[in-house]
Design a protein around this motif. Sequence first.
Motif, PDB file in Angstrom:
ATOM      1  N   SER A 128      28.674  77.210  69.508  1.00 57.33           N
ATOM      2  CA  SER A 128      29.609  77.050  68.151  1.00 57.33           C
ATOM      3  C   SER A 128      31.603  77.999  68.870  1.00 57.33           C
ATOM      4  N   LYS A 151      38.669  79.307  63.401  1.00 56.08           N
ATOM      5  CA  LYS A 151      38.133  78.618  61.896  1.00 56.08           C
ATOM      6  C   LYS A 151      37.593  79.250  60.853  1.00 56.08           C
ATOM      7  N   GLU A 207      34.969  78.687  59.022  1.00 61.11           N
ATOM      8  CA  GLU A 207      33.385  79.107  59.545  1.00 61.11           C
ATOM      9  C   GLU A 207      32.989  80.185  60.325  1.00 61.11           C
ATOM     10  N   ASP A 208      34.347  80.872  61.005  1.00 59.64           N
ATOM     11  CA  ASP A 208      33.931  81.732  62.261  1.00 59.64           C
ATOM     12  C   ASP A 208      33.277  83.403  60.653  1.00 59.64           C
TER      13      ASP A 208
END
Length: 125
Positions: free
Chosen positions: A63, A87, A89-90
């Motif tokens: 990822s 991002k 999602e990080d």
Amino acid sequence: QVQLVESGGGLVQAGGSLRLSCVASGRTFSSYFMGWFRQAPGKEREFVAAISWNAGSTYYADSVKGRFTISRDNAKNTMYLQMNSLKPEDTAVYYCARRGDGSYYYTSHRSYDYWGRGTQVTVSS
């Protein structure tokens, strides 16, 4: 007793960058394989990246591959995580850890015996 202290987290917009640092106490830092993990709210702690004692080998979660770079400076007892193209999602608390148990795979948190308290990374969309 080993102490690990992370810093460098913060709030950044998507596409931005941050560099995390992990400073270790003690004289044995240079002898150990080290790693970064992260934990988002409601999720399990997950492996992010790892580096061998002499920085000869580095490892990344799929990822983050191509976006994050792990490095270390043994003279300064410090490990780094350069995070680019961030991002949403990080977003997570990022922890550094020392690997003390080679019987577990390096991606398993069980393989690590000392942990920092973490630094929050928040990526806004």
